[in-house]
Scaffold this motif. Structure first.
Motif, PDB file in Angstrom:
ATOM      1  N   ILE A  40      31.844  15.588 -19.395  1.00  0.00           N
ATOM      2  CA  ILE A  40      33.111  15.053 -18.912  1.00  0.00           C
ATOM      3  C   ILE A  40      33.520  15.757 -17.623  1.00  0.00           C
ATOM      4  O   ILE A  40      34.019  15.125 -16.699  1.00  0.00           O
ATOM      5  N   THR A  41      33.289  17.055 -17.544  1.00  0.00           N
ATOM      6  CA  THR A  41      33.703  17.794 -16.351  1.00  0.00           C
ATOM      7  C   THR A  41      32.751  17.598 -15.188  1.00  0.00           C
ATOM      8  O   THR A  41      33.154  17.697 -14.034  1.00  0.00           O
ATOM      9  N   ARG A  82      42.109  18.204 -11.612  1.00  0.00           N
ATOM     10  CA  ARG A  82      41.459  18.958 -10.547  1.00  0.00           C
ATOM     11  C   ARG A  82      42.106  18.693  -9.196  1.00  0.00           C
ATOM     12  O   ARG A  82      42.200  19.588  -8.360  1.00  0.00           O
ATOM     13  N   ALA A  83      42.537  17.459  -8.951  1.00  0.00           N
ATOM     14  CA  ALA A  83      43.174  17.127  -7.678  1.00  0.00           C
ATOM     15  C   ALA A  83      44.510  17.861  -7.511  1.00  0.00           C
ATOM     16  O   ALA A  83      44.866  18.269  -6.409  1.00  0.00           O
ATOM     17  N   SER A  84      45.211  18.068  -8.620  1.00  0.00           N
ATOM     18  CA  SER A  84      46.519  18.715  -8.527  1.00  0.00           C
ATOM     19  C   SER A  84      46.474  20.230  -8.757  1.00  0.00           C
ATOM     20  O   SER A  84      47.480  20.901  -8.548  1.00  0.00           O
ATOM     21  N   HIS A  85      45.329  20.776  -9.167  1.00  0.00           N
ATOM     22  CA  HIS A  85      45.248  22.212  -9.465  1.00  0.00           C
ATOM     23  C   HIS A  85      44.114  22.901  -8.705  1.00  0.00           C
ATOM     24  O   HIS A  85      43.519  23.866  -9.208  1.00  0.00           O
ATOM     25  N   GLY A  86      43.798  22.426  -7.551  1.00  0.00           N
ATOM     26  CA  GLY A  86      42.826  23.108  -6.704  1.00  0.00           C
ATOM     27  C   GLY A  86      41.397  23.077  -7.207  1.00  0.00           C
ATOM     28  O   GLY A  86      40.632  23.995  -6.942  1.00  0.00           O
ATOM     29  N   GLY A  87      41.022  22.051  -7.946  1.00  0.00           N
ATOM     30  CA  GLY A  87      39.650  21.904  -8.395  1.00  0.00           C
ATOM     31  C   GLY A  87      39.266  22.729  -9.611  1.00  0.00           C
ATOM     32  O   GLY A  87      38.095  22.797  -9.961  1.00  0.00           O
TER      33      GLY A  87
END
Length: 119
Positions: A40-41, A82-87
């Protein structure tokens, strides 16, 4: 006095055993569960293309939305996270709870099985 009590009874070929023991509570502060890799990741290209075929914002019909596979919801949630937490992926328990809440927010109705399965 915390003395264990054992009560055995036998009725021919049928037996009965009762154990009365003092309660012992064991709490493991950091359980180690084996984690399965569902990719998933880091989805392989075909899986990512399949997930991208679903436009979650465009689907407004509850019946159609409930048929989206759970792993597709997870892939979209991971991308948004990831887009909102720096990947990075969630690491602390607070971040993990926020991630679960983000998955719940993808549901159009509170009883969608695919969302519950994704969490």
């Amino acid at each position: 006095q915390k003395i264990p009590l054992f009560i055995p009874r036998a009725y021919g070929l049928v037996g009965y055993w009762r154990s009365v023991l003092p309660e012992v509570t064991i709490v493991e502060s950091k359980p180690e569960f084996p984690k399965e890799d569902f990719r998933i990741t880091h989805p392989f290209p075909e899986l990512e293309a399949f997930a991208n075929a679903y436009d979650l914002e465009a689907i407004t019909d509850k019946k159609e939305h409930s048929r989206i596979p759970a792993f597709v919801l997870l892939i979209h949630a991971v991308k948004r996270w990831r887009a909102s937490h720096g990947g990075t992926m969630p690491k602390t328990s607070k971040e993990k709870q926020e991630f679960k809440d983000a998955i719940y927010s993808l549901a159009l109705s509170p009883d969608e099985e695919n969302v519950l399965e994704a969490v």
